[in-house]
Design a protein around this motif. Structure first.
Motif: not given
Length: 128
Positions: A30, A102, A104, A106-108, A110-111
Protein backbone atom coordinates in the motif's frame (compact mmCIF):
# COMPACT_ATOMS: atom_id res chain seq x y z
CA UNK A 1 5.83 -6.75 15.10
CA UNK A 2 9.09 -8.36 14.00
CA UNK A 3 7.33 -11.46 12.68
CA UNK A 4 4.88 -9.33 10.72
CA UNK A 5 7.79 -7.40 9.23
CA UNK A 6 9.50 -10.66 8.25
CA UNK A 7 6.26 -11.84 6.63
CA UNK A 8 6.07 -8.57 4.71
CA UNK A 9 9.61 -9.02 3.46
CA UNK A 10 8.84 -12.57 2.35
CA UNK A 11 5.71 -11.45 0.55
CA UNK A 12 7.65 -8.70 -1.18
CA UNK A 13 10.19 -11.29 -2.26
CA UNK A 14 7.54 -13.53 -3.77
CA UNK A 15 5.65 -10.65 -5.34
CA UNK A 16 8.37 -9.26 -7.48
CA UNK A 17 11.64 -8.68 -5.68
CA UNK A 18 13.15 -12.02 -6.62
CA UNK A 19 16.27 -12.81 -8.58
CA UNK A 20 14.17 -14.46 -11.27
CA UNK A 21 12.35 -12.34 -13.84
CA UNK A 22 9.44 -10.60 -12.12
CA UNK A 23 5.84 -11.14 -13.16
CA UNK A 24 4.62 -8.64 -15.73
CA UNK A 25 2.77 -6.62 -13.09
CA UNK A 26 3.88 -7.59 -9.58
CA UNK A 27 1.66 -6.35 -6.79
CA UNK A 28 3.07 -3.66 -4.53
CA UNK A 29 2.56 -2.65 -0.90
CA UNK A 30 0.00 0.00 0.00
CA UNK A 31 1.14 3.62 -0.21
CA UNK A 32 1.80 3.38 3.55
CA UNK A 33 4.12 0.42 2.99
CA UNK A 34 1.77 -2.22 4.39
CA UNK A 35 1.05 -5.57 2.77
CA UNK A 36 -1.66 -4.86 0.22
CA UNK A 37 -4.65 -7.01 -0.58
CA UNK A 38 -3.21 -7.26 -4.10
CA UNK A 39 0.03 -8.75 -2.75
CA UNK A 40 -1.71 -11.27 -0.54
CA UNK A 41 -4.18 -12.25 -3.28
CA UNK A 42 -1.24 -12.78 -5.63
CA UNK A 43 0.56 -15.03 -3.14
CA UNK A 44 -2.62 -17.02 -2.44
CA UNK A 45 -3.25 -17.51 -6.15
CA UNK A 46 0.33 -18.66 -6.75
CA UNK A 47 0.49 -20.97 -3.73
CA UNK A 48 -1.07 -24.05 -5.38
CA UNK A 49 1.71 -24.19 -7.97
CA UNK A 50 4.61 -22.35 -6.34
CA UNK A 51 6.44 -23.75 -3.32
CA UNK A 52 7.91 -20.38 -2.42
CA UNK A 53 4.45 -18.79 -2.44
CA UNK A 54 3.17 -21.59 -0.17
CA UNK A 55 6.02 -21.00 2.25
CA UNK A 56 5.40 -17.26 2.16
CA UNK A 57 1.70 -17.73 2.82
CA UNK A 58 2.41 -20.06 5.73
CA UNK A 59 4.88 -17.59 7.22
CA UNK A 60 2.45 -14.72 6.78
CA UNK A 61 -0.42 -16.66 8.34
CA UNK A 62 1.70 -17.70 11.31
CA UNK A 63 2.98 -14.15 11.83
CA UNK A 64 -0.49 -12.61 11.64
CA UNK A 65 -2.12 -15.11 13.97
CA UNK A 66 0.72 -15.14 16.49
CA UNK A 67 0.99 -11.36 16.40
CA UNK A 68 -2.73 -10.84 16.91
CA UNK A 69 -2.87 -13.38 19.72
CA UNK A 70 0.19 -11.88 21.45
CA UNK A 71 -1.24 -8.36 21.17
CA UNK A 72 -4.49 -9.62 22.65
CA UNK A 73 -2.67 -11.23 25.56
CA UNK A 74 -0.67 -8.06 26.25
CA UNK A 75 -3.74 -5.84 26.15
CA UNK A 76 -5.98 -8.25 28.03
CA UNK A 77 -8.44 -7.96 25.14
CA UNK A 78 -7.94 -11.04 22.95
CA UNK A 79 -8.98 -10.79 19.33
CA UNK A 80 -8.41 -14.33 18.03
CA UNK A 81 -8.96 -17.34 20.27
CA UNK A 82 -7.87 -20.66 18.88
CA UNK A 83 -6.00 -23.37 20.68
CA UNK A 84 -2.57 -24.05 19.18
CA UNK A 85 -3.01 -26.23 16.13
CA UNK A 86 -6.80 -25.84 16.21
CA UNK A 87 -7.18 -22.68 14.15
CA UNK A 88 -7.39 -22.76 10.39
CA UNK A 89 -6.06 -20.27 7.86
CA UNK A 90 -7.82 -20.99 4.58
CA UNK A 91 -6.04 -19.06 1.84
CA UNK A 92 -8.91 -19.32 -0.62
CA UNK A 93 -11.37 -18.10 1.99
CA UNK A 94 -9.08 -15.16 2.79
CA UNK A 95 -8.80 -14.43 -0.93
CA UNK A 96 -12.59 -14.28 -1.25
CA UNK A 97 -12.84 -11.96 1.76
CA UNK A 98 -10.20 -9.65 0.28
CA UNK A 99 -11.94 -9.64 -3.10
CA UNK A 100 -15.25 -8.72 -1.45
CA UNK A 101 -13.58 -5.86 0.42
CA UNK A 102 -11.57 -4.75 -2.60
CA UNK A 103 -13.20 -5.89 -5.84
CA UNK A 104 -11.05 -3.80 -8.18
CA UNK A 105 -7.29 -3.89 -8.71
CA UNK A 106 -7.10 -0.22 -7.73
CA UNK A 107 -8.82 -0.87 -4.40
CA UNK A 108 -6.71 -4.00 -3.81
CA UNK A 109 -3.56 -1.91 -4.20
CA UNK A 110 -4.80 0.55 -1.56
CA UNK A 111 -6.26 -1.89 0.99
CA UNK A 112 -3.99 -3.13 3.77
CA UNK A 113 -4.55 -6.89 3.92
CA UNK A 114 -3.59 -7.70 7.50
CA UNK A 115 -6.40 -5.82 9.31
CA UNK A 116 -8.93 -7.51 7.02
CA UNK A 117 -7.38 -10.92 7.70
CA UNK A 118 -7.37 -10.34 11.47
CA UNK A 119 -11.01 -9.19 11.43
CA UNK A 120 -11.99 -12.27 9.45
CA UNK A 121 -10.07 -14.65 11.70
CA UNK A 122 -11.56 -13.03 14.80
CA UNK A 123 -15.02 -13.82 13.40
CA UNK A 124 -14.00 -17.42 12.65
CA UNK A 125 -12.24 -17.91 16.00
CA UNK A 126 -14.05 -15.59 18.41
CA UNK A 127 -13.17 -15.19 22.05
CA UNK A 128 -16.24 -16.05 24.11
Amino acid sequence: MGATFRAAILILAVCGFTTSPPPAQAAEPTPEGRISAAQLIEVIERAPVDERARETLATYARAVVEGAMAAGERSGNPVICAAPGKGRFDGEEIRRVLLRKAPTPERQAQLAATPVVIAHLSRRHPCT
